[in-house]
Structures are given as structure tokens and as C-alpha cells.
Design an enzyme around this catalytic site. Structure first.
Site, PDB file in Angstrom:
ATOM      1  N   LYS A  52       0.461   4.329  -0.656  1.00  0.00           N
ATOM      2  CA  LYS A  52      -0.910   5.822   0.495  1.00  0.00           C
ATOM      3  C   LYS A  52      -0.402   6.663  -0.572  1.00  0.00           C
ATOM      4  O   LYS A  52      -0.456   6.639  -1.662  1.00  0.00           O
ATOM      5  CB  LYS A  52       0.491   5.616   1.721  1.00  0.00           C
ATOM      6  CG  LYS A  52       0.161   4.629   1.906  1.00  0.00           C
ATOM      7  CD  LYS A  52       0.130   4.944   4.617  1.00  0.00           C
ATOM      8  CE  LYS A  52      -0.286   3.221   4.882  1.00  0.00           C
ATOM      9  NZ  LYS A  52       0.260   3.171   6.100  1.00  0.00           N
ATOM     10  N   GLY A 103       2.326   1.982  10.826  1.00  0.00           N
ATOM     11  CA  GLY A 103       3.183   3.486  10.349  1.00  0.00           C
ATOM     12  C   GLY A 103       3.835   3.583  11.796  1.00  0.00           C
ATOM     13  O   GLY A 103       4.864   4.350  12.108  1.00  0.00           O
ATOM     14  N   GLY A 145       2.996  -1.165   4.263  1.00  0.00           N
ATOM     15  CA  GLY A 145       3.023   0.231   3.447  1.00  0.00           C
ATOM     16  C   GLY A 145       4.148   0.567   3.484  1.00  0.00           C
ATOM     17  O   GLY A 145       5.231   0.307   3.051  1.00  0.00           O
ATOM     18  N   GLU A 181      -6.875   4.683   8.128  1.00  0.00           N
ATOM     19  CA  GLU A 181      -6.865   6.244   7.385  1.00  0.00           C
ATOM     20  C   GLU A 181      -7.718   6.783   6.825  1.00  0.00           C
ATOM     21  O   GLU A 181      -8.161   7.756   7.192  1.00  0.00           O
ATOM     22  CB  GLU A 181      -5.106   5.807   6.740  1.00  0.00           C
ATOM     23  CG  GLU A 181      -4.260   6.411   7.591  1.00  0.00           C
ATOM     24  CD  GLU A 181      -2.975   5.837   6.946  1.00  0.00           C
ATOM     25  OE1 GLU A 181      -3.174   5.131   5.406  1.00  0.00           O
ATOM     26  OE2 GLU A 181      -2.200   5.248   7.253  1.00  0.00           O
ATOM     27  N   ASN A 190       0.669  -0.681   0.199  1.00  0.00           N
ATOM     28  CA  ASN A 190      -0.031  -0.258   0.209  1.00  0.00           C
ATOM     29  C   ASN A 190       1.240   0.948  -0.050  1.00  0.00           C
ATOM     30  O   ASN A 190       1.512   1.629   1.304  1.00  0.00           O
ATOM     31  CB  ASN A 190      -0.912  -0.356   0.812  1.00  0.00           C
ATOM     32  CG  ASN A 190      -1.771   1.039   1.345  1.00  0.00           C
ATOM     33  OD1 ASN A 190      -1.688   2.917   0.384  1.00  0.00           O
ATOM     34  ND2 ASN A 190      -1.913   1.481   2.614  1.00  0.00           N
ATOM     35  N   HIS A 224      -9.776   0.955   4.520  1.00  0.00           N
ATOM     36  CA  HIS A 224      -8.332   0.917   5.377  1.00  0.00           C
ATOM     37  C   HIS A 224      -8.857   2.323   6.775  1.00  0.00           C
ATOM     38  O   HIS A 224      -9.106   3.277   6.721  1.00  0.00           O
ATOM     39  CB  HIS A 224      -7.347   1.805   4.301  1.00  0.00           C
ATOM     40  CG  HIS A 224      -5.748   2.000   5.030  1.00  0.00           C
ATOM     41  ND1 HIS A 224      -5.405   2.947   6.218  1.00  0.00           N
ATOM     42  CD2 HIS A 224      -4.980   1.198   4.550  1.00  0.00           C
ATOM     43  CE1 HIS A 224      -4.382   2.693   6.498  1.00  0.00           C
ATOM     44  NE2 HIS A 224      -3.794   1.564   5.504  1.00  0.00           N
ATOM     45  N   GLU A 280      -5.757  -5.048  10.514  1.00  0.00           N
ATOM     46  CA  GLU A 280      -4.550  -3.990  10.466  1.00  0.00           C
ATOM     47  C   GLU A 280      -4.867  -3.475  11.720  1.00  0.00           C
ATOM     48  O   GLU A 280      -5.867  -2.362  11.987  1.00  0.00           O
ATOM     49  CB  GLU A 280      -4.633  -2.905   9.820  1.00  0.00           C
ATOM     50  CG  GLU A 280      -4.483  -3.498   8.046  1.00  0.00           C
ATOM     51  CD  GLU A 280      -3.707  -2.971   7.657  1.00  0.00           C
ATOM     52  OE1 GLU A 280      -2.705  -2.960   7.230  1.00  0.00           O
ATOM     53  OE2 GLU A 280      -4.163  -1.026   7.240  1.00  0.00           O
ATOM     54  N   SER A 333       3.245  -2.358  10.194  1.00  0.00           N
ATOM     55  CA  SER A 333       4.420  -2.559  10.764  1.00  0.00           C
ATOM     56  C   SER A 333       5.123  -4.162   9.927  1.00  0.00           C
ATOM     57  O   SER A 333       6.162  -4.209  10.936  1.00  0.00           O
ATOM     58  CB  SER A 333       5.333  -1.785  11.957  1.00  0.00           C
ATOM     59  OG  SER A 333       4.966  -0.546  12.013  1.00  0.00           O
TER      60      SER A 333
HETATM   61  P1  PGA Z   1       2.630   0.059   7.657  1.00  0.00           P
HETATM   62  O1  PGA Z   1       1.221   0.453   7.109  1.00  0.00           O
HETATM   63  O2  PGA Z   1       3.360  -1.146   6.811  1.00  0.00           O
HETATM   64  O3  PGA Z   1       3.672   1.642   7.520  1.00  0.00           O
HETATM   65  O4  PGA Z   1       3.152   0.029   9.162  1.00  0.00           O
HETATM   66  C1  PGA Z   1       0.221  -0.916   6.811  1.00  0.00           C
HETATM   67  C2  PGA Z   1      -0.942  -0.363   6.114  1.00  0.00           C
HETATM   68  O5  PGA Z   1      -1.359   1.128   6.748  1.00  0.00           O
HETATM   69  O6  PGA Z   1      -1.693  -1.319   5.361  1.00  0.00           O
END
Ligand code: PGA
Length: 252
Positions: free
Chosen positions: A13, A175, A236, A99, A11, A97, A169, A215
Site C-alpha cells: 500500500k 485491515g 497487507g 481501496e 501489498n 483493489h 478480498e 487480515s
Molecule cells: P490486510 O490487507 O492484510 O492488511 O487486511 C489486505 C489487502 O488490502 O490486500
């Protein structure tokens, strides 16, 4: 029990212009070769879909989008439809997601409409669910997931759900560098698979892939992927560089 082909999904983003995305995608295609074990998917920003689609042509990498509207066309300024994504070469689309839920007011109801629209259009929705840190601390993880999954899949006929992918998630792990432990993730994945068994039947429970996201890094991917109910990763940060994403794809 059938074996589920693992899916490692990136992803991106709101990172990368078309040119940057193309470069990373070309490098990734080179690094992973013609027959990576898992299925590999890249979800770049909308403006880079076309460049990435060309870069991955003839490779095993598949294309996904990060969001979409539920209507197929109309006066919805700023929105992108499932039909447009399909025509742009997308096989997958991320839906709900955290976010989008937290920053763009998506609700279980809009998520439900989007999942229905994606399935109708021939896209595979990657349906994202997960609890916040305070919900986990308050022991609300399972009730929160119950509601997200039940509302997100409400009214969907089990006959169309074989393309569905679920991504667990935990919001506190996204993140932050603080991934769920393999045990914590497996506990939730087992719970979600049991939910599918109880509500949609054993055949779909065997078939539907449940990805872990939050992560995921080259250092923790193998342990997560070794869990019986973890069928892939939604990544991500560690998907932005071709080198680290290729290491994730080669997790074995
Ligand atoms: P991350 O994000 O791997 O940076 O923690 C995962 C995601 O938001 O799908």
C-alpha cells in the site's frame, strides 16, 4: 486436475520509502532462502519498485505493482502505464483493489480495461473482488461477486486468461483484524471457481489461482491455505515486516 502453485503476495500500500522498502525486501530474501514452497510477490509503492527490484535480483521473489493506467502512453498526468511497469521489472499488477474502488472511484469498467491492458502487456493481473459488510449482511455476496467478475472479465478471450490471478478480498476483512473464517473463504472461492468453470471452461478453472486477502496473519494462514480452492494470500499489514511475511511464506 492440475496443481496450482500457491502465491503469497505482499501489498505494501502507501507504506515505505525506497530505502525502507529495500531494507525489508533484502531481509525477506534472506529469511525465505532460495527455494520457498510458494511463489512470493512484493507490490511496493511505485517509487520503491526500482529499489525492490534490485533487492530481489537473483532471488525467487517477484515484483508487482499496486495499480496502473490502461493506456500505454499519453497525456495522463500522474498515471503509470503497463509498459512502464513491465520495463521496471513487474510481473504482476494488482487491479481493482477495494481501496481503489472505494477511495479513487474505480469502476468495473475501468477494472476491465486495466485487466485487458495488463494481459496485453505481458503482466499478470491480480484482479481483486469482494463484498462489503452490508452486502454480506443483505445476502448479496454472490450477486455482487457475479457482477464484479463478469464485468471485470468482459470481452476477454479465454486464450489470454491463463495468467490471470483472482484475489477474493471481503472488504469487511481488510485491515480490520477480522479475517473471513476458512469456511467462509472456501465457500466463496468454490463459488468463484465454479463461475470460471461455467463461463471460461474447466481448463482455466483448474489453472487460475484464487488468492484470499483480508487480515491474513501468521496465526490464520495455514488454515486458510489448507482449503482446496484457496491458492494463496494477498497480504497487507502482515507483509510489512519481513519476519511476519516470511512466516506467511512458510505457512506449511
Ligand atoms: P490486510 O490487507 O492484510 O492488511 O487486511 C489486505 C489487502 O488490502 O490486500
Amino acid at each position: 486436475m492440475q496443481t496450482r502453485r500457491p502465491l503469497i503476495a505482499g501489498n505494501w500500500k502507501m507504506f515505505k520509502t525506497g530505502a525502507e522498502a529495500e531494507r525489508t525486501a533484502l531481509e525477506l530474501v534472506e529469511l525465505i532462502g532460495p527455494a520457498p514452497g510458494p511463489e512470493v510477490m512484493l507490490a511496493p509503492p511505485f517509487t520503491a519498485l526500482s529499489a525492490v527490484n534490485e533487492a530481489i535480483a537473483g532471488s525467487p521473489v517477484t515484483l508487482g505493482a499496486q495499480n496502473m493506467h490502461w493506456e500505454s502512453r499519453g497525456a495522463f498526468t500522474g498515471e503509470i502505464s503497463p509498459d512502464m511497469l513491465h520495463a521496471a521489472g513487474c510481473r504482476y499488477v494488482l487491479i481493482g483493489h477495494s481501496e481503489r474502488r472505494q477511495l479513487f472511484a474505480e469502476t468495473d469498467e475501468t477494472v476491465n480495461r486495466k485487466i485487458k491492458a495488463a494481459l496485453t502487456t505481458g503482466l499478470a493481473p491480480v484482479f481483486c473482488v469482494g463484498e462489503t459488510e452490508s452486502q454480506r449482511r443483505a445476502d448479496q455476496t454472490f450477486p455482487v461477486l457475479d457482477k464484479q467478475v463478469a464485468d471485470g472479465l468482459q470481452g476477454l478471450d479465454s486464450g489470454v486468461l491463463n495468467r490471470l490471478v483472482i484475489a477474493y478480498e471481503p472488504v469487511w476483512a481488510i485491515g480490520t483484524g477480522l479475517a473471513a473464517t476458512a469456511d467462509q473463504a472456501q465457500e466463496v472461492h468454490r463459488y468463484l471457481r465454479k463461475w470460471i468453470t461455467d463461463n471460461l471452461g474447466t481448463a482455466l478453472a483448474d489453472q487460475i489461482r484464487i488468492l484470499y486477502g483480508g487480515s491474513v496473519k501468521p496465526a490464520n494462514v495455514a488454515e486458510l491455505m489448507a482449503q482446496p480452492d484457496i491458492d494463496g494470500a494477498l497480504v497487507g499489514g502482515a507483509s510489512l515486516e519481513a519476519q511476519s511475511f516470511a512466516q506467511l511464506v512458510a505457512y506449511r
